[in-house]
Design a protein around this motif. Structure first.
Motif, PDB file in Angstrom:
ATOM      1  N   PRO A 225       0.824   9.930  -8.118  1.00  0.00           N
ATOM      2  CA  PRO A 225       0.599   9.185  -9.365  1.00  0.00           C
ATOM      3  C   PRO A 225       1.729   9.283 -10.380  1.00  0.00           C
ATOM      4  O   PRO A 225       2.120   8.267 -10.980  1.00  0.00           O
ATOM      5  N   ALA A 226       2.284  10.471 -10.581  1.00  0.00           N
ATOM      6  CA  ALA A 226       3.348  10.619 -11.578  1.00  0.00           C
ATOM      7  C   ALA A 226       4.581   9.813 -11.180  1.00  0.00           C
ATOM      8  O   ALA A 226       5.198   9.137 -12.019  1.00  0.00           O
ATOM      9  N   LEU A 227       4.948   9.861  -9.875  1.00  0.00           N
ATOM     10  CA  LEU A 227       6.096   9.099  -9.387  1.00  0.00           C
ATOM     11  C   LEU A 227       5.818   7.605  -9.475  1.00  0.00           C
ATOM     12  O   LEU A 227       6.669   6.825  -9.918  1.00  0.00           O
ATOM     13  N   HIS A 228       4.639   7.201  -9.055  1.00  0.00           N
ATOM     14  CA  HIS A 228       4.235   5.800  -9.097  1.00  0.00           C
ATOM     15  C   HIS A 228       4.379   5.241 -10.506  1.00  0.00           C
ATOM     16  O   HIS A 228       4.985   4.179 -10.727  1.00  0.00           O
TER      17      HIS A 228
ATOM     18  N   CYS B 146      11.555   6.698  -1.310  1.00  0.00           N
ATOM     19  CA  CYS B 146      11.810   7.001   0.103  1.00  0.00           C
ATOM     20  C   CYS B 146      11.755   8.492   0.402  1.00  0.00           C
ATOM     21  O   CYS B 146      11.687   8.882   1.568  1.00  0.00           O
ATOM     22  N   ALA B 147      11.790   9.322  -0.631  1.00  0.00           N
ATOM     23  CA  ALA B 147      11.589  10.752  -0.419  1.00  0.00           C
ATOM     24  C   ALA B 147      10.144  11.052  -0.049  1.00  0.00           C
ATOM     25  O   ALA B 147       9.846  12.121   0.498  1.00  0.00           O
ATOM     26  N   HIS B 148       9.249  10.068  -0.315  1.00  0.00           N
ATOM     27  CA  HIS B 148       7.838  10.196   0.039  1.00  0.00           C
ATOM     28  C   HIS B 148       7.657   9.592   1.435  1.00  0.00           C
ATOM     29  O   HIS B 148       7.937   8.414   1.669  1.00  0.00           O
TER      30      HIS B 148
ATOM     31  N   PRO C 241       0.809  -1.232   0.000  1.00  0.00           N
ATOM     32  CA  PRO C 241       0.000   0.000   0.000  1.00  0.00           C
ATOM     33  C   PRO C 241       0.836   1.272   0.000  1.00  0.00           C
ATOM     34  O   PRO C 241       0.405   2.300  -0.539  1.00  0.00           O
ATOM     35  N   ALA C 242       2.024   1.225   0.580  1.00  0.00           N
ATOM     36  CA  ALA C 242       2.875   2.412   0.577  1.00  0.00           C
ATOM     37  C   ALA C 242       3.314   2.763  -0.838  1.00  0.00           C
ATOM     38  O   ALA C 242       3.543   3.942  -1.147  1.00  0.00           O
ATOM     39  N   LEU C 243       3.426   1.765  -1.681  1.00  0.00           N
ATOM     40  CA  LEU C 243       3.750   2.013  -3.082  1.00  0.00           C
ATOM     41  C   LEU C 243       2.560   2.652  -3.788  1.00  0.00           C
ATOM     42  O   LEU C 243       2.707   3.618  -4.553  1.00  0.00           O
ATOM     43  N   ALA C 244       1.389   2.118  -3.522  1.00  0.00           N
ATOM     44  CA  ALA C 244       0.173   2.669  -4.136  1.00  0.00           C
ATOM     45  C   ALA C 244      -0.081   4.107  -3.698  1.00  0.00           C
ATOM     46  O   ALA C 244      -0.721   4.872  -4.423  1.00  0.00           O
ATOM     47  N   ALA C 245       0.428   4.492  -2.518  1.00  0.00           N
ATOM     48  CA  ALA C 245       0.199   5.840  -1.986  1.00  0.00           C
ATOM     49  C   ALA C 245       1.147   6.880  -2.553  1.00  0.00           C
ATOM     50  O   ALA C 245       1.030   8.062  -2.233  1.00  0.00           O
ATOM     51  N   LEU C 246       2.090   6.464  -3.400  1.00  0.00           N
ATOM     52  CA  LEU C 246       2.996   7.431  -4.016  1.00  0.00           C
ATOM     53  C   LEU C 246       2.211   8.387  -4.910  1.00  0.00           C
ATOM     54  O   LEU C 246       1.161   8.027  -5.452  1.00  0.00           O
TER      55      LEU C 246
END
Length: 232
Positions: A25-28, A125-127, A18-23
């Motif tokens: 959108p452009a970064l994800h 990790c900057a997020h 979920p932490a990946l999904a929370a990035l």
């Protein structure tokens, strides 16, 4: 083998992490489409080598990776296993610290994984939510490794072996060498103890097969409550 992901696999990875999904959108989208290698790896394949540079940060969709540390004498001590939704802290520490890998990783089953590039991990990790997730896993793994160090240093091997046999059902399909690797000892010691367990009537040994006959006795031994076992 590097094979591009399907839309369903990206959704699956987001659900597992979920932490990946929370990035943002452009970064994800940039991370998963341009900075990630999507690999399908067979069982018993080496994913990364000890004392080698880390090539990326693995996220598992399916399968399992066994992470272990070897010795000059050829022995191996299992540190932990990584499954879907979990992280490899050895890979993370290597990338954060800019040093060589301190352990090796091998698949235990056919495995599908997304390997983020070092630059992608830095960007993620900057997020803050992603960074909290990674360091939360670090804390959990550190606690597990401290327990492992305590067991190796202070707990008798027969108790550790009894504990390793429990929780997998009545029949284990495994080899004496695999158990030795898990416990950080040599196969001969495991074989000797298993024969003692068999003489006590606690289990029956076959070819890469162990059938538990008295799980309650093994639990007592694992808890330090059993008496002396028959010698072999």
């Amino acid at each position: 083998m590097n094979t591009p992901p399907s839309a369903a696999e990206i959704q699956q990875l987001d659900a597992l992490y979920p932490a990946l999904a929370a990035l943002p959108p452009a970064l994800h989208d940039t991370v998963l489409t341009r900075q990630t290698a999507w690999l399908s790896v067979p069982a018993a394949a080496t994913v990364f080598e000890e004392q080698s540079p880390c090539q990326g940060f693995p996220l598992l969709l399916a399968g399992e990776v066994r992470v272990a540390r070897g010795s000059a004498q050829g022995r191996s001590l299992e540190l932990y296993r990584v499954g879907p939704g979990e992280l490899c802290v050895v890979s993370a520490s290597c990338l954060f610290g800019h040093h060589l890998l301190s352990a090796h990783g091998q698949t235990t089953a056919p495995t599908r994984l997304a390997v983020l590039s070092p630059a992608a991990l830095d960007a993620c990790c900057a997020h803050e939510p992603f960074r909290r997730f990674v360091f939360g896993v670090f804390a959990d793994r550190l606690a597990e490794l401290m327990e492992l160090a305590e067991a190796v240093a202070f707990q008798r091997l027969d108790r550790r072996l009894a504990a390793a046999l429990l929780g997998h059902g009545e029949v284990l399909q495994t080899s004496h060498q695999a158990l030795a690797d898990e416990l950080g000892t040599v196969r001969e010691m495991v074989t000797r103890l298993l024969r003692r367990f068999e003489r006590a009537g606690w289990l029956a040994l076959g070819r890469e097969r162990i059938e538990l006959k008295d799980a309650a006795a093994l639990r007592r031994l694992a808890a330090g409550e059993a008496g002396e076992l028959p010698a072999v």
